[in-house]
Scaffold this motif. Sequence first.
Motif, PDB file in Angstrom:
ATOM      1  N   GLY A 103      26.611   7.731  31.706  1.00  0.00           N
ATOM      2  CA  GLY A 103      25.778   6.498  32.229  1.00  0.00           C
ATOM      3  C   GLY A 103      25.947   6.190  33.816  1.00  0.00           C
ATOM      4  O   GLY A 103      25.664   7.207  34.545  1.00  0.00           O
ATOM      5  N   THR A 104      26.635   5.016  34.082  1.00  0.00           N
ATOM      6  CA  THR A 104      26.936   5.202  35.422  1.00  0.00           C
ATOM      7  C   THR A 104      28.065   5.352  36.040  1.00  0.00           C
ATOM      8  O   THR A 104      28.401   5.441  37.226  1.00  0.00           O
ATOM      9  CB  THR A 104      26.977   3.370  35.864  1.00  0.00           C
ATOM     10  N   GLN A 105      29.069   6.024  35.254  1.00  0.00           N
ATOM     11  CA  GLN A 105      30.417   6.657  35.467  1.00  0.00           C
ATOM     12  C   GLN A 105      30.244   8.148  35.735  1.00  0.00           C
ATOM     13  O   GLN A 105      29.620   8.648  35.123  1.00  0.00           O
ATOM     14  CB  GLN A 105      31.548   6.288  34.688  1.00  0.00           C
ATOM     15  N   GLY A 106      30.963   8.511  36.782  1.00  0.00           N
ATOM     16  CA  GLY A 106      30.756   9.934  37.108  1.00  0.00           C
ATOM     17  C   GLY A 106      32.088  10.554  37.820  1.00  0.00           C
ATOM     18  O   GLY A 106      32.850   9.641  38.485  1.00  0.00           O
ATOM     19  N   THR A 107      32.080  11.890  37.881  1.00  0.00           N
ATOM     20  CA  THR A 107      33.256  12.494  38.825  1.00  0.00           C
ATOM     21  C   THR A 107      32.783  13.881  38.835  1.00  0.00           C
ATOM     22  O   THR A 107      31.794  14.405  38.482  1.00  0.00           O
ATOM     23  CB  THR A 107      34.777  12.383  38.171  1.00  0.00           C
ATOM     24  N   ILE A 108      33.663  14.671  39.632  1.00  0.00           N
ATOM     25  CA  ILE A 108      33.322  16.134  39.902  1.00  0.00           C
ATOM     26  C   ILE A 108      34.604  16.944  39.584  1.00  0.00           C
ATOM     27  O   ILE A 108      35.853  16.224  39.969  1.00  0.00           O
ATOM     28  CB  ILE A 108      32.842  16.351  41.225  1.00  0.00           C
ATOM     29  N   SER A 109      34.527  18.102  39.156  1.00  0.00           N
ATOM     30  CA  SER A 109      35.875  18.825  39.213  1.00  0.00           C
ATOM     31  C   SER A 109      36.168  19.259  40.455  1.00  0.00           C
ATOM     32  O   SER A 109      35.525  19.688  41.411  1.00  0.00           O
ATOM     33  CB  SER A 109      35.425  20.189  38.272  1.00  0.00           C
ATOM     34  N   ASN A 110      37.571  19.500  40.489  1.00  0.00           N
ATOM     35  CA  ASN A 110      38.265  19.899  41.757  1.00  0.00           C
ATOM     36  C   ASN A 110      38.128  21.481  42.000  1.00  0.00           C
ATOM     37  O   ASN A 110      37.872  22.274  41.133  1.00  0.00           O
ATOM     38  CB  ASN A 110      39.574  19.348  42.042  1.00  0.00           C
ATOM     39  N   THR A 111      38.863  22.162  42.954  1.00  0.00           N
ATOM     40  CA  THR A 111      38.891  23.464  43.214  1.00  0.00           C
ATOM     41  C   THR A 111      39.636  24.101  41.936  1.00  0.00           C
ATOM     42  O   THR A 111      39.364  25.297  42.065  1.00  0.00           O
ATOM     43  CB  THR A 111      39.810  23.660  44.324  1.00  0.00           C
ATOM     44  N   ASN A 112      40.452  23.396  41.248  1.00  0.00           N
ATOM     45  CA  ASN A 112      41.133  24.093  40.116  1.00  0.00           C
ATOM     46  C   ASN A 112      40.282  23.952  38.680  1.00  0.00           C
ATOM     47  O   ASN A 112      40.658  24.324  37.691  1.00  0.00           O
ATOM     48  CB  ASN A 112      42.448  23.514  39.870  1.00  0.00           C
ATOM     49  N   GLY A 113      38.988  23.463  38.827  1.00  0.00           N
ATOM     50  CA  GLY A 113      38.134  23.116  37.582  1.00  0.00           C
ATOM     51  C   GLY A 113      38.735  21.908  36.847  1.00  0.00           C
ATOM     52  O   GLY A 113      38.190  21.691  35.908  1.00  0.00           O
ATOM     53  N   PHE A 114      39.949  21.304  37.266  1.00  0.00           N
ATOM     54  CA  PHE A 114      40.365  20.102  36.713  1.00  0.00           C
ATOM     55  C   PHE A 114      39.358  18.802  36.594  1.00  0.00           C
ATOM     56  O   PHE A 114      38.806  18.815  37.780  1.00  0.00           O
ATOM     57  CB  PHE A 114      41.701  19.783  37.124  1.00  0.00           C
ATOM     58  N   TYR A 115      39.217  18.062  35.746  1.00  0.00           N
ATOM     59  CA  TYR A 115      38.267  16.795  35.764  1.00  0.00           C
ATOM     60  C   TYR A 115      38.833  15.917  34.931  1.00  0.00           C
ATOM     61  O   TYR A 115      39.750  16.169  33.953  1.00  0.00           O
ATOM     62  CB  TYR A 115      36.956  17.028  35.569  1.00  0.00           C
ATOM     63  N   SER A 116      38.756  14.479  35.227  1.00  0.00           N
ATOM     64  CA  SER A 116      39.142  13.626  34.083  1.00  0.00           C
ATOM     65  C   SER A 116      38.095  12.568  34.523  1.00  0.00           C
ATOM     66  O   SER A 116      37.735  11.874  35.523  1.00  0.00           O
ATOM     67  CB  SER A 116      40.627  13.071  34.620  1.00  0.00           C
ATOM     68  N   LEU A 117      37.606  12.051  33.279  1.00  0.00           N
ATOM     69  CA  LEU A 117      36.678  10.942  33.414  1.00  0.00           C
ATOM     70  C   LEU A 117      37.013   9.748  32.216  1.00  0.00           C
ATOM     71  O   LEU A 117      37.355  10.173  30.970  1.00  0.00           O
ATOM     72  CB  LEU A 117      35.272  11.438  33.004  1.00  0.00           C
ATOM     73  N   THR A 118      36.726   8.655  32.855  1.00  0.00           N
ATOM     74  CA  THR A 118      37.165   7.343  31.933  1.00  0.00           C
ATOM     75  C   THR A 118      35.774   7.034  31.278  1.00  0.00           C
ATOM     76  O   THR A 118      34.826   6.901  32.191  1.00  0.00           O
ATOM     77  CB  THR A 118      37.736   6.005  32.753  1.00  0.00           C
ATOM     78  N   ILE A 119      35.801   6.868  30.047  1.00  0.00           N
ATOM     79  CA  ILE A 119      34.555   6.293  29.377  1.00  0.00           C
ATOM     80  C   ILE A 119      34.896   4.885  28.541  1.00  0.00           C
ATOM     81  O   ILE A 119      35.836   4.667  28.179  1.00  0.00           O
ATOM     82  CB  ILE A 119      34.059   7.538  28.478  1.00  0.00           C
ATOM     83  N   ASN A 120      33.683   4.419  28.109  1.00  0.00           N
ATOM     84  CA  ASN A 120      33.764   3.298  26.977  1.00  0.00           C
ATOM     85  C   ASN A 120      34.488   3.692  25.649  1.00  0.00           C
ATOM     86  O   ASN A 120      34.198   4.816  25.263  1.00  0.00           O
ATOM     87  CB  ASN A 120      32.574   2.550  27.007  1.00  0.00           C
ATOM     88  N   ILE A 121      34.760   2.593  24.982  1.00  0.00           N
ATOM     89  CA  ILE A 121      35.520   3.023  23.828  1.00  0.00           C
ATOM     90  C   ILE A 121      34.647   2.493  22.575  1.00  0.00           C
ATOM     91  O   ILE A 121      33.976   1.569  23.011  1.00  0.00           O
ATOM     92  CB  ILE A 121      37.159   2.271  23.746  1.00  0.00           C
TER      93      ILE A 121
END
Length: 818
Positions: free
Chosen positions: A45-63
């Motif tokens: 939706g309107t939330q987003g992020t990108i993975s860092n140089t280590n490929g790690f990501y974390s995304l907060t979503i609705n419940i």
Amino acid sequence: MKTKLLIFSLFFWNLYNGVAQTATIKGIILDENNLPVEQVSIKSGTQGTISNTNGFYSLTININEDVLVEFTHLAFKKISSTFNLKNGEIFEFNPVMSTSLEQIAAVVVTSNRRKDIEGIITIKPETIRKIPGANAGVENLLMTLPGVSNNNELSTQYSVRGGNYDENLVYVNDIEVYRPFLIRSGQQEGLSFVNSNLVQNVDFSAGGFQAKYGDKLSSVLDITYKTPYQFEVNADLSLLGGSLSVENISKDSKFTSIIGLRYRDNSLLVDAKETETNVKPTFADAQAFLTYKFTDKFHLSFLGNASINKYNFEPQSRQTNFGTLADPIALLVFYEGQEKDEYQTYFGAFKGSYFANDDLTLKLIASTYHTTEEEYFDILAQYRLGEVNSNIGDENLGEVEFSEGVGSQLNHGRNDLDALITNIEHKGDLRIEDNHIEWSIKYTHEDIRDRLVEWETIDSAGFSIRPPKTVANEQPYTPFSGPLEPYQNIRATNSTQINRLQAYAQWSKRSTIGNSDVWYNAGGRIHSWSVSGDGISGSNQIVFSPRAQFTIKPNWEKDMLFRVATGLYYQPPFYRELRDASGTIQPDVKAQKSLHVVLGNDYSFKMWERPFKLTTELYYKGITDVNPYTLENVRIRYAANNNAEAYAYGLDMRLNGEFVPGTESWFSFGYLKNEENIDNRGYIARPTDQRLKFAALFQDYVPNVPNMKVYLNLVYNTGLPGGSPSYADPYDYQNRLPDYKRADLGLQFVVVDDKKQFDRGWRKPFKALSFGFEIYNMFDAQNSITNTWVRDVYSKRQYAIPNYLTPRVFNVKTSMRF
């Protein structure tokens, strides 16, 4: 849970527990080669992020609702997945992105190809942790690469394409790290800064590297530590010591930490040498890499290290047999005295990263390195040189029966060093369509206090041997009335400050020429420094280093990649390069300058339906303003002037691939010619002129016992020009040490791994468990690092008695992961 709490208390950390009406998806994004993929866009939706140089990501979503999450990257096929999570739930999702053949040719390159373009070798961390070696770790694996040499298994230092140990850059998470100053021999070194259990990525370049890397002449080792995505404990135990690492992530994924402890006792290796000793070489360190994610745009990380190395050495006796079968000779030495060394090092660095948008990243790095080093020794060696009883069956077989020379040697040292190095740096990274721009500005202050007191006296057959090249001694025809003096005598006290200002800017772009893909890189570095201190008045100096790379991938049926890299590389002098043989600081020493030209080719192909790659590089280095040096074991002593010129050229080849399905192995070959011309006296071999090098790293498993893994590490190097007395004129002595030959074998029985898990029994708590057996120097080759020179009082000859390195040694180890 109790186990977790106990470990947390031991490492003094607190988990960040947030209460929120949201859920979190986290993980690591990998490609088909199991490598991290950075800059992946993750949106919901309107939330987003990108993975860092280590490929790690974390995304907060609705419940409590179905949420569609899309993972997109221009070089890979899109991944879509739907999640429905509860309040506060954390779900681990580790997608593997596959290459889209329709997109890859028209858009960008994968991370694998990007490293090939830059001429960088990438080493898998799991390979580092498995390969056997007396000094296992990143540096142990580097010795199997072409162009990288080290004829001392007790040392983690290495020479690259004719450079010395001071010419290599080492970075950990964008932060330059340093080595101790006073180390004289490999057995005193202890632990490398790099903790293998914390490593995520290892990149290595042997020359022609980009402007974003610092001002050294030879190589770059670029290490990235892990960003944890789950709780995990790793432990290793062996007869040489052990290590423990703990990694975790907070419930809201904002705080991650990885902490490592290591302890090493080299007694097993040192006791195996021919000198009988009471020795206690112990080394320990603690490292931590902590990251807090304040927002998706701003991350703050801390890298810290504290280490202590203690080396207590009390030699007792030594017998070295040499000569020939027809004329066996032995050196028998009895020792008195001891050596006590201690090195304490503390390092801390903060890095703030601001991700302004998908195209702009800004970083601010501040670091401090502090080392205090003590080197105290008083050792008296009394020797006998004589003929050996070679009569088989005689009760005195192997003993010295007739002494041809007797004498003694007394070495004294009281060396202290205190160094404080502080850095602050800003780095930027900007992408504009196909253009990639990087820049940095860095200030460094080095404050070094040094006291050097070393002297040596030599006595042979009752006569005190005077230093070479002193007043003429025409005894017995003319009485000699000169005063007694030490054979070598160095006394100096220095307080030195060096201020440096460095900056770089570079531009990269991907384009096409016809049907061929091409990549450009151009940039430059500027480095200004000044030297000051007690009684020192040095002038400011400044150098400019332009560098460029060009890579082309023709549109051929065969997968071929061609590279050319060139540039002027400067090495402004560090403290040790300013100190001459007498210990005096020479503040006007210039930066050594080297012109690099590197031609490279990568040929990727399939054999036995498995991937392979042949990498070939031709290189030339023309070096001016050379600061000549001598090399004894691992101690470098500079002339602290710029009275020489030098060159190095050679060929490096490496074939790597899956010789055994599912494992990576490689074979390396290197040819080098490295010579210098001092004061226009003509070209002679430099101390690191390692002409030929063969190496192999092989991984396999026992066919009938697939859980039994086999690891083999083979190295052959031709001899270095180190077979002459330290005081000798190098133009009179060009003797070489014997060839260096070594084979290390490791056997590992895997009880638990990712493919073999257990739901009950004593193996249930383990994510991985293995037991191993290692043989160092499997063929018991007698390698030597230096020679001891002893006079024969009868023939007036000097004998070169080799100082041997470690013989065959056995070790057992176990590794586990929870």
